[in-house]
Design an enzyme around this catalytic site. Structure first.
Site, PDB file in Angstrom:
ATOM      1  N   GLN A 255      10.795   7.231   2.476  1.00 32.83           N
ATOM      2  CA  GLN A 255       9.704   7.495   3.171  1.00 32.83           C
ATOM      3  C   GLN A 255       9.562   7.215   4.462  1.00 32.83           C
ATOM      4  O   GLN A 255       8.387   7.246   5.071  1.00 32.83           O
ATOM      5  CB  GLN A 255       8.553   6.326   2.203  1.00 32.83           C
ATOM      6  CG  GLN A 255       8.505   6.728   0.819  1.00 32.83           C
ATOM      7  CD  GLN A 255       7.628   5.480   0.309  1.00 32.83           C
ATOM      8  OE1 GLN A 255       7.412   4.411   0.628  1.00 32.83           O
ATOM      9  NE2 GLN A 255       7.379   5.684  -0.982  1.00 32.83           N
TER      10      GLN A 255
ATOM     11  N   HIS B 235       8.040   2.182   2.008  1.00 28.30           N
ATOM     12  CA  HIS B 235       6.984   1.300   2.197  1.00 28.30           C
ATOM     13  C   HIS B 235       7.117   0.770   3.809  1.00 28.30           C
ATOM     14  O   HIS B 235       7.187  -0.561   4.082  1.00 28.30           O
ATOM     15  CB  HIS B 235       6.847  -0.079   1.426  1.00 28.30           C
ATOM     16  CG  HIS B 235       6.331   0.152   0.158  1.00 28.30           C
ATOM     17  ND1 HIS B 235       5.719  -0.649  -0.664  1.00 28.30           N
ATOM     18  CD2 HIS B 235       6.159   1.655  -0.799  1.00 28.30           C
ATOM     19  CE1 HIS B 235       5.224   0.075  -1.938  1.00 28.30           C
ATOM     20  NE2 HIS B 235       5.658   1.295  -1.671  1.00 28.30           N
TER      21      HIS B 235
ATOM     22  N   GLU C  91      -6.779   0.507  -1.955  1.00 26.21           N
ATOM     23  CA  GLU C  91      -8.029  -0.236  -1.140  1.00 26.21           C
ATOM     24  C   GLU C  91      -8.405   0.287   0.217  1.00 26.21           C
ATOM     25  O   GLU C  91      -7.740   0.793   0.619  1.00 26.21           O
ATOM     26  CB  GLU C  91      -7.414  -1.711  -0.844  1.00 26.21           C
ATOM     27  CG  GLU C  91      -7.073  -2.512  -2.474  1.00 26.21           C
ATOM     28  CD  GLU C  91      -6.430  -3.828  -1.724  1.00 26.21           C
ATOM     29  OE1 GLU C  91      -6.325  -4.053  -0.672  1.00 26.21           O
ATOM     30  OE2 GLU C  91      -6.229  -4.679  -2.856  1.00 26.21           O
TER      31      GLU C  91
HETATM   32 CA   LIG Z   1      -5.729  -6.382  -1.246  1.00 22.59          CA
END
Ligand SMILES: [Ca+2]
Length: 395
Positions: A97, A161, A263
């Site tokens: 990534q 990540h 989120e």
């Molecule tokens: Ca969170």
């Protein structure tokens, strides 16, 4: 998707209705009322055939810079993707990534010609990698005066990540998102020991720096023993989107949850965003062995979350003149969801969530150009052409 494809706003409206039905039927979808119908627009392909485009920076001149993850910087000039990559790009740790990732024009680009970029970087024998922030000047042809602003303390073996996005506020700071590098963790251990919960490293953090890389004196952890002073917020998993909100001076982020639980966060200085202790990603043991609870009183709640992953790749608060109906709204690009999501806000509360357009492929970046138009980078999915697209209002 062909060039100059008019988009039927009814389709976007139908997607909003589908979302509302999920709200009613699922019982888990965060509540958000229906949005107004989208303005009519067309989608123009401005280049295609890029190799895993990661980020777009449209210049006031009309030029468009695009990073390719493998480590190239490409230029679209006069509507043509230039064959030769731009010289002067730093060496990157390409793979997985990571590689050459975000690019953003400095706030004073008109005079300084500076661009800021994030890269994955190797240690001496490439056994470990981390994320670094660099800047250089773009003279219209090549990059010069390359400088490393910060080499983050986010070393890890994994090639996943890294994060990572940049945002500038209006008072001389640059924000940098760093992901948790898929830090290994065994089930049954104290989750508070996870690096994203520790302040002695940059894993799972949002950093706040002065434009030269120095630490602002008013950062929340300045002077705290054992804490790195660059940290602005912590407890993040994989925050791949970061945006300044001009109306309020706030910085917001989007991050990938473990299995669902993506989120939308309002970043408040010094706060803990919960990972891996708190997550709304299904509340079960995920592939990495975490077992999270949905919320905890001393940890920051997301302002919105997606029970089913959209894999948010970036966020921008629209401030241009070409789409007046979207001014002040957040536009969020999605990889798995393959759609552009619009979030309307009322203060810091969510007023509506709707789909602007979908079916374009995996959207790696959403960018607002100085021309007020919306640029999208497509990395695959239903199309192998990996185009750069531009949304233009029908007028
Ligand atoms: Ca969170």
């Amino acid at each position: 998707m062909s060039t100059d494809t008019p988009v039927n706003p009814t389709a976007a409206r139908a997607a909003s209705v589908a979302l509302a039905l999920m709200v009613c039927l699922g019982g888990v979808m965060p509540m958000a009322p229906l949005a107004a119908a989208e303005p009519e627009f067309k989608i123009v392909t401005i280049a295609e055939g890029l190799d895993d485009p990661w980020a777009i920076a449209a210049l006031p001149s009309g030029d468009v810079l695009v990073t390719e993850k493998a480590g190239r910087l490409r230029l679209i000039r006069n509507g043509q993707l230039q064959a030769a990559p731009i010289e002067g790009v730093p060496k990157v740790r390409a793979g997985g990534q990571g590689g050459l990732m975000d690019i953003v024009l400095a706030p004073d680009f008109a005079t300084s010609r500076r661009v800021y970029m994030t890269i994955a970087k190797s240690n001496a024998d490439d056994s470990l990698g981390t994320t670094a922030l660099v800047r250089a000047r773009f003279d219209g042809t090549r990059l010069t005066d390359l400088e490393e602003i910060i080499e983050t303390k986010a070393w890890g073996e994994a090639r996943s990540h890294y994060g990572t996005r940049l945002a500038f506020d209006a008072s001389g700071h640059v924000f940098l998102s760093i992901a948790d590098r898929s830090s290994f963790y065994k089930t049954g251990r104290d989750l508070s020991e996870h690096p994203a919960q520790q302040l002695d490293n940059h894993l799972g953090k949002i950093l706040r720096l002065n434009l030269d890389g120095s630490v602002p004196a008013d950062n929340p952890f300045v002077g705290r023993a054992g804490a790195l002073p660059e940290i602005f917020t912590y407890g993040h998993r994989d925050p791949q989107g970061l945006a300044f909100r001009p109306e309020t001076g706030e910085v917001w982020s989007v991050e990938h949850g473990p299995i669902g639980g993506d989120e939308l966060n309002l970043l408040r200085p010094g706060r803990d965003y919960g990972w891996p202790i708190v997550s709304k990603g299904g509340n079960h043991v995920d592939v990495t062995g975490f077992h999270s609870i949905p919320s905890r009183a001393d940890m920051e709640e997301p302002r919105y979350f997606w029970p089913m992953s959209i894999a948010p790749s970036n966020i921008v608060f629209y401030s241009g003149k070409r789409f007046p109906a979207w001014r002040g709204n957040a536009l969020i690009s999605g990889l798995v969801g393959m759609k552009l999501t619009r979030v309307e806000l009322n203060g810091s509360e969510i007023a509506s969530v709707s789909t602007v357009v979908d079916g374009l492929g995996r959207i790696r970046d959403v960018h607002e150009g100085p021309d007020g138009l919306i640029y999208l980078a497509i990395t695959g999915g239903e199309t192998a052409k990996t185009p750069i697209l531009r949304l233009e209002p029908l007028e």
